[in-house]
Design a protein around this motif. Structure first.
Motif, PDB file in Angstrom:
ATOM      1  N   ILE A  12      -6.035  10.048  -2.425  1.00 13.37           N
ATOM      2  CA  ILE A  12      -5.519   8.730  -2.025  1.00 13.37           C
ATOM      3  C   ILE A  12      -6.600   7.930  -1.307  1.00 13.37           C
ATOM      4  N   ARG A  13      -7.283   8.586  -0.375  1.00 15.05           N
ATOM      5  CA  ARG A  13      -8.342   7.899   0.365  1.00 15.05           C
ATOM      6  C   ARG A  13      -9.429   7.397  -0.584  1.00 15.05           C
ATOM      7  N   LEU A  14      -9.848   8.257  -1.505  1.00 16.15           N
ATOM      8  CA  LEU A  14     -10.920   7.891  -2.435  1.00 16.15           C
ATOM      9  C   LEU A  14     -10.486   6.805  -3.418  1.00 16.15           C
ATOM     10  N   ILE A  15      -9.251   6.900  -3.897  1.00 19.62           N
ATOM     11  CA  ILE A  15      -8.751   5.910  -4.852  1.00 19.62           C
ATOM     12  C   ILE A  15      -8.639   4.535  -4.210  1.00 19.62           C
ATOM     13  N   LEU A  16      -8.078   4.480  -3.016  1.00 24.20           N
ATOM     14  CA  LEU A  16      -7.926   3.185  -2.333  1.00 24.20           C
ATOM     15  C   LEU A  16      -9.286   2.582  -2.007  1.00 24.20           C
ATOM     16  N   GLU A  17     -10.248   3.433  -1.701  1.00 26.77           N
ATOM     17  CA  GLU A  17     -11.589   2.928  -1.412  1.00 26.77           C
ATOM     18  C   GLU A  17     -12.252   2.407  -2.679  1.00 26.77           C
ATOM     19  N   LYS A  18     -12.109   3.140  -3.788  1.00 25.88           N
ATOM     20  CA  LYS A  18     -12.764   2.755  -5.035  1.00 25.88           C
ATOM     21  C   LYS A  18     -12.115   1.526  -5.659  1.00 25.88           C
ATOM     22  N   VAL A  19     -10.780   1.515  -5.753  1.00 29.40           N
ATOM     23  CA  VAL A  19     -10.077   0.444  -6.466  1.00 29.40           C
ATOM     24  C   VAL A  19      -9.955  -0.818  -5.623  1.00 29.40           C
ATOM     25  N   TYR A  20      -9.670  -0.647  -4.342  1.00 30.27           N
ATOM     26  CA  TYR A  20      -9.394  -1.817  -3.498  1.00 30.27           C
ATOM     27  C   TYR A  20     -10.494  -2.106  -2.470  1.00 30.27           C
ATOM     28  N   GLY A  21     -11.520  -1.246  -2.428  1.00 24.30           N
ATOM     29  CA  GLY A  21     -12.625  -1.486  -1.503  1.00 24.30           C
ATOM     30  C   GLY A  21     -12.260  -1.306  -0.050  1.00 24.30           C
ATOM     31  N   LEU A  22     -11.257  -0.476   0.240  1.00 28.59           N
ATOM     32  CA  LEU A  22     -10.783  -0.282   1.607  1.00 28.59           C
ATOM     33  C   LEU A  22     -11.376   0.985   2.210  1.00 28.59           C
ATOM     34  N   SER A  23     -12.047   0.857   3.338  1.00 32.10           N
ATOM     35  CA  SER A  23     -12.538   2.029   4.051  1.00 32.10           C
ATOM     36  C   SER A  23     -11.349   2.808   4.601  1.00 32.10           C
ATOM     37  N   TYR A  24     -11.594   4.032   5.046  1.00 33.00           N
ATOM     38  CA  TYR A  24     -10.493   4.833   5.584  1.00 33.00           C
ATOM     39  C   TYR A  24      -9.861   4.149   6.792  1.00 33.00           C
TER      40      TYR A  24
ATOM     41  N   MET B 159       0.819  -1.204   0.000  1.00 34.96           N
ATOM     42  CA  MET B 159       0.000   0.000   0.000  1.00 34.96           C
ATOM     43  C   MET B 159       0.860   1.265   0.000  1.00 34.96           C
ATOM     44  N   GLN B 160       1.952   1.229   0.739  1.00 31.41           N
ATOM     45  CA  GLN B 160       2.813   2.407   0.816  1.00 31.41           C
ATOM     46  C   GLN B 160       3.410   2.766  -0.537  1.00 31.41           C
ATOM     47  N   THR B 161       3.732   1.751  -1.345  1.00 29.46           N
ATOM     48  CA  THR B 161       4.268   2.002  -2.681  1.00 29.46           C
ATOM     49  C   THR B 161       3.220   2.687  -3.563  1.00 29.46           C
ATOM     50  N   THR B 162       1.984   2.239  -3.448  1.00 28.26           N
ATOM     51  CA  THR B 162       0.890   2.839  -4.216  1.00 28.26           C
ATOM     52  C   THR B 162       0.671   4.285  -3.797  1.00 28.26           C
ATOM     53  N   ILE B 163       0.662   4.521  -2.495  1.00 31.28           N
ATOM     54  CA  ILE B 163       0.476   5.880  -1.973  1.00 31.28           C
ATOM     55  C   ILE B 163       1.600   6.793  -2.448  1.00 31.28           C
ATOM     56  N   GLN B 164       2.824   6.279  -2.393  1.00 36.68           N
ATOM     57  CA  GLN B 164       3.971   7.086  -2.820  1.00 36.68           C
ATOM     58  C   GLN B 164       3.895   7.397  -4.315  1.00 36.68           C
ATOM     59  N   TYR B 165       3.416   6.440  -5.095  1.00 34.20           N
ATOM     60  CA  TYR B 165       3.255   6.674  -6.530  1.00 34.20           C
ATOM     61  C   TYR B 165       2.274   7.817  -6.781  1.00 34.20           C
ATOM     62  N   ILE B 166       1.136   7.769  -6.122  1.00 35.10           N
ATOM     63  CA  ILE B 166       0.118   8.813  -6.310  1.00 35.10           C
ATOM     64  C   ILE B 166       0.679  10.173  -5.890  1.00 35.10           C
TER      65      ILE B 166
ATOM     66  N   LYS C  81      -4.191  14.075 -13.652  1.00 34.71           N
ATOM     67  CA  LYS C  81      -3.132  14.946 -14.187  1.00 34.71           C
ATOM     68  C   LYS C  81      -3.651  15.836 -15.312  1.00 34.71           C
ATOM     69  N   GLN C  82      -4.814  15.478 -15.857  1.00 36.87           N
ATOM     70  CA  GLN C  82      -5.473  16.324 -16.851  1.00 36.87           C
ATOM     71  C   GLN C  82      -6.517  17.237 -16.186  1.00 36.87           C
ATOM     72  N   PHE C  83      -6.489  17.267 -14.864  1.00 40.92           N
ATOM     73  CA  PHE C  83      -7.381  18.099 -14.046  1.00 40.92           C
ATOM     74  C   PHE C  83      -8.857  17.714 -14.192  1.00 40.92           C
ATOM     75  N   GLU C  84      -9.100  16.452 -14.501  1.00 41.31           N
ATOM     76  CA  GLU C  84     -10.475  15.975 -14.490  1.00 41.31           C
ATOM     77  C   GLU C  84     -10.909  15.791 -13.039  1.00 41.31           C
ATOM     78  N   PRO C  85     -12.091  16.250 -12.663  1.00 41.88           N
ATOM     79  CA  PRO C  85     -12.525  16.114 -11.268  1.00 41.88           C
ATOM     80  C   PRO C  85     -12.581  14.656 -10.825  1.00 41.88           C
ATOM     81  N   ILE C  86     -12.110  14.404  -9.624  1.00 40.55           N
ATOM     82  CA  ILE C  86     -12.088  13.048  -9.088  1.00 40.55           C
ATOM     83  C   ILE C  86     -13.493  12.450  -9.041  1.00 40.55           C
ATOM     84  N   GLN C  87     -14.493  13.310  -8.810  1.00 41.30           N
ATOM     85  CA  GLN C  87     -15.876  12.801  -8.731  1.00 41.30           C
ATOM     86  C   GLN C  87     -16.332  12.235 -10.073  1.00 41.30           C
ATOM     87  N   TYR C  88     -15.952  12.898 -11.173  1.00 38.46           N
ATOM     88  CA  TYR C  88     -16.318  12.379 -12.490  1.00 38.46           C
ATOM     89  C   TYR C  88     -15.532  11.106 -12.805  1.00 38.46           C
ATOM     90  N   ILE C  89     -14.288  11.064 -12.410  1.00 35.18           N
ATOM     91  CA  ILE C  89     -13.461   9.877 -12.661  1.00 35.18           C
ATOM     92  C   ILE C  89     -14.048   8.658 -11.955  1.00 35.18           C
TER      93      ILE C  89
END
Length: 279
Positions: free
Chosen positions: A25-37, A1-8, A64-72
């Motif tokens: 990071i919190r939202l990505i880990l929750e969406k991709v890996y199903g992990l709560s905070y 997980m730390q490697t993923t966080i560092q990448y982001i 990186k293209q400034f697309e809102p995280i909510q739309y992603i």
């Protein structure tokens, strides 16, 4: 997980403030890996599924293209509801939650009729219905794709709200029943204020739901106030989210239409962002 966080962090650090990256990071880990905070904290040294890392890369590339995280991610939370969002609708803002909270300070009669004008994702209408289950709630919007999203959100939330396609600037062409509460968060950003807005908003959110001309920035408010004067029950209430720079003008507009008990209220940032009046 730390490697993923560092990448982001490494990919986004030049583009976003640290606090926003932490939220990503919190939202990505929750969406991709199903992990709560909580799980993210407890399992921070655990190994993640390597097959899903490409999903993280895809999300980061769009950020990186400034697309809102909510739309992603295709969703966002609003007033305890998880709602679908896409480029056909505005992303609900915290100040709109404040507007909903203000409306809920009033004890509405069971069966009260509520209308949300310019409903977009349906966020206001659905939030009110969730807290006022006995109310009859309606939402109107000129955009068919927005109404489709609102309908999906009603089904997702299992809330009964009737959505109608209607151009409020042409409201006199339709017969309306009376309402006890009318609310709207219409377009209110003047064209001259575009330079003050974030790149992700300008590039990705629907301009028709955001901008009005400098020559007539209150065009929607005037139409809705006139509509409300004709279609509110006696002692019914009208609530607006407004441009922070036009509070005095909005108060004068409501006074001109004969509304009483007018109150201009600041948001948590100390800005004039909402107003109400009664018939």
């Amino acid at each position: 997980m730390q490697t993923t966080i560092q990448y982001i962090e490494n990919e986004l650090m030049p583009l976003y403030p640290a606090s926003e990256i932490s939220s990503f990071i919190r939202l990505i880990l929750e969406k991709v890996y199903g992990l709560s905070y909580t799980e993210q904290v407890i399992l921070k040294h655990e190994k993640l599924d390597g097959n899903k890392f490409q999903d993280v890369e895809g999300i980061v590339a769009r950020l990186k293209q400034f697309e809102p995280i909510q739309y992603i991610l295709g969703e966002t939370e609003f007033y305890d509801l998880m709602l679908k969002v896409n480029p056909a609708v505005l992303i609900p803002r915290p100040e709109t939650e404040e507007l909903v909270a203000w409306m809920l300070e009033t004890e509405w009669e069971p069966g009260a009729r509520v209308l949300d004008i310019g409903t977009g994702s349906g966020c206001i209408a659905l939030a009110l219905k969730s807290k006022l289950p006995a109310a009859q709630v309606f939402g109107v919007d000129v955009s068919a794709p927005a109404l489709e999203t609102a309908g999906e959100n009603a089904a997702l939330s299992q809330l009964e709200v009737q959505f109608i396609q209607q151009n409020i600037l042409d409201w006199k062409a339709t017969e309306w029943e009376k309402f006890d509460l009318i609310v709207s968060n219409p377009p209110y950003v003047r064209e001259s204020e575009k330079q003050l807005m974030e790149a992700n908003v300008l590039k990705h959110e629907p301009t028709g739901a955001l901008f009005v001309s400098d020559e007539d920035p209150l065009i929607f408010y005037r139409a809705i106030a006139e509509f409300a004067q004709a279609n509110l029950n006696q002692n019914g209430s009208l609530f607006f989210e407004i441009n922070e720079y036009l509070g005095k003008e909005m108060k004068a507009l409501l006074e001109g239409f004969g509304f009483k008990s007018i109150e201009l209220r600041k948001d948590l940032q100390g800005r004039d962002r909402m107003i109400c009046g009664s018939k």
